[in-house]
Structures are given as C-alpha cells and as structure tokens.
Scaffold this active site. Structure first.
Site, PDB file in Angstrom:
ATOM      1  N   LYS A   8       0.818  -1.128   0.141  1.00  0.00           N
ATOM      2  CA  LYS A   8       0.035  -0.039   0.062  1.00  0.00           C
ATOM      3  C   LYS A   8       0.943   1.297  -0.226  1.00  0.00           C
ATOM      4  O   LYS A   8       0.713   2.294  -0.942  1.00  0.00           O
ATOM      5  CB  LYS A   8      -0.925   0.143   1.255  1.00  0.00           C
ATOM      6  CG  LYS A   8      -1.775   1.365   1.229  1.00  0.00           C
ATOM      7  CD  LYS A   8      -2.607   1.425   2.625  1.00  0.00           C
ATOM      8  CE  LYS A   8      -1.771   2.091   3.596  1.00  0.00           C
ATOM      9  NZ  LYS A   8      -2.471   2.340   4.709  1.00  0.00           N
ATOM     10  N   ASP A  60      -6.269   1.011   0.459  1.00  0.00           N
ATOM     11  CA  ASP A  60      -6.414   1.412   1.655  1.00  0.00           C
ATOM     12  C   ASP A  60      -7.798   0.729   2.089  1.00  0.00           C
ATOM     13  O   ASP A  60      -8.625   0.194   1.275  1.00  0.00           O
ATOM     14  CB  ASP A  60      -6.300   2.858   2.074  1.00  0.00           C
ATOM     15  CG  ASP A  60      -7.034   3.760   1.414  1.00  0.00           C
ATOM     16  OD1 ASP A  60      -7.908   3.218   0.574  1.00  0.00           O
ATOM     17  OD2 ASP A  60      -6.814   4.894   1.248  1.00  0.00           O
TER      18      ASP A  60
END
Length: 216
Positions: free
Chosen positions: A121, A139
């Site tokens: 991420k 996310d």
C-alpha cells in the site's frame, strides 16, 4: 454494464465531484511521504499531519532522522499509536535509504518494500505520487467502496489490488484512489453509505440493494 464499464464510470463520476485528486498527507520531500504513510497505519491523516510537522521540524533531513535517538522519535510520534514499532521502522528505513540507496527513494515495488515497515500500500502510493507510475493504493476506503461497487471481492489488499488493475485504466489508478479516500469520508462511509447523495448510485449494485430494502 460489466465490471470494467462500471469501473470506468466510477472513475469519471468521481472526477466530476473531486477534480483535484490530492494526497491527504502533507509532505515536501519524497521520503517524508514514505514516513507519513507509515505513521498513518491505524491513525488519521489529520493527526499524522500534525505530528509530522514537529518531526520534520526537529529532524529536517534524512540523515538527521537516521541519527536521531529512537526514544526521541517515539516521543514525537506517540499520538499516532504503535509508536515503538513505527519509530523503529522510521529510523530503520532512513538508515537503509542512506546506506543502500544514497538517500534516494528506490522507484520499484521491490526496492520500496525492502525497506522496514513498507508494504505494498505504501509502496504503491509512493510509486504513484512521487514517480508518476501506475498504482492502486488499497487502503480501507478503496477496499470498502470498490467492494460495494462490485469492482472487487474480499478484503485482502493484494487480491483487491490485482482485481482493480484488471479494470482501472493504469493512468487513472493513483488519482482514483485519492478520490476514493475523499468520497469515503464524505459519502460512502464505513458506518453508512449515503446512497441518496452518491454520484454512482445509478450503477452501484449496493445502491440497488439499498433501494429494494427501503421498498423503492
């Protein structure tokens, strides 16, 4: 409308609502984005931006962060939670960037994820915002909203990223994910999806289910 058509429709709908797709984390130097994103784990971006103002003012260079006593970093970032682990990772990634990369961020997924505390991420965010490369930042907002839209299945970030790369145009991924963050705070929240205010209600499968439950 198939999944890819729905994805493109979602990209265009969010562009109209949020024309400026900006990262909600404040940073000036590329490595600051890396550190701020590490701090954002289980913490709001708003609080991270407050904490990093003090952190970057006291330690204005990567070398200063690498040389900083671990206890001092911990004390500054304490409000972000998990401060022992985060401080260790921040100091460690600063040291490794200096030692192995000459103080510059690597521009590959492999290089970035080799740094302490950096997962896909964070690496995707840096690749997109710093280097302008195709990226999908999975996310919590991205996973939740894309699941409701029927663009992805499950909550595993790597699997969701893979599914979204199949349907989101490569040059739209980074901006689309930034817009999802804003949209996830304003409309499609974790507690409630405000479908009556949603610009994607016409093609969102979850909106259709909500209408049926309401007897519409």
């Amino acid at each position: 409308m198939d999944r890819k058509e729905r994805a493109i429709a979602a990209v265009e709908a969010l562009k109209k609502v949020y024309p400026d797709a900006l990262c909600s984390l404040s940073y000036e130097k590329p490595y600051e984005l890396l550190i701020s994103t590490r701090l954002s784990a289980q913490c709001t971006d708003k609080r991270v931006n407050i904490v990093t103002r003090e952190l970057y003012a006291k330690y204005p260079t990567l070398q200063a962060i690498a040389d900083a006593p671990l206890e001092e970093i911990e004390e500054i970032i304490r409000p972000c939670g998990l401060f022992h682990t985060k401080a260790r990772d921040i100091k460690g990634l600063a040291e490794k960037l200096i030692r192995e990369y000459g103080g510059e961020l690597p521009d590959t997924m492999e290089g970035l994820t080799s740094l302490p505390g950096v997962g896909r991420k964070t690496a995707n965010l840096v690749l997109g915002d710093v280097f302008g490369k195709p990226c999908i930042v999975t996310d919590t907002h991205c996973i939740r909203i894309c699941g409701r839209l029927g663009l992805s299945e499950g909550k595993d970030p790597v699997k969701v990223e893979r599914q979204l790369r199949e349907v989101i145009p490569p040059d739209e991924g980074g901006a689309f994910c930034h817009r999802l963050v804003m949209f996830g705070r304003d409309v499609c929240t974790a507690r409630k999806a405000w479908c009556e205010k949603c610009p994607m209600a016409d093609f969102c499968p979850s909106a259709f289910k909500t209408e049926k439950k309401a007897g519409k």
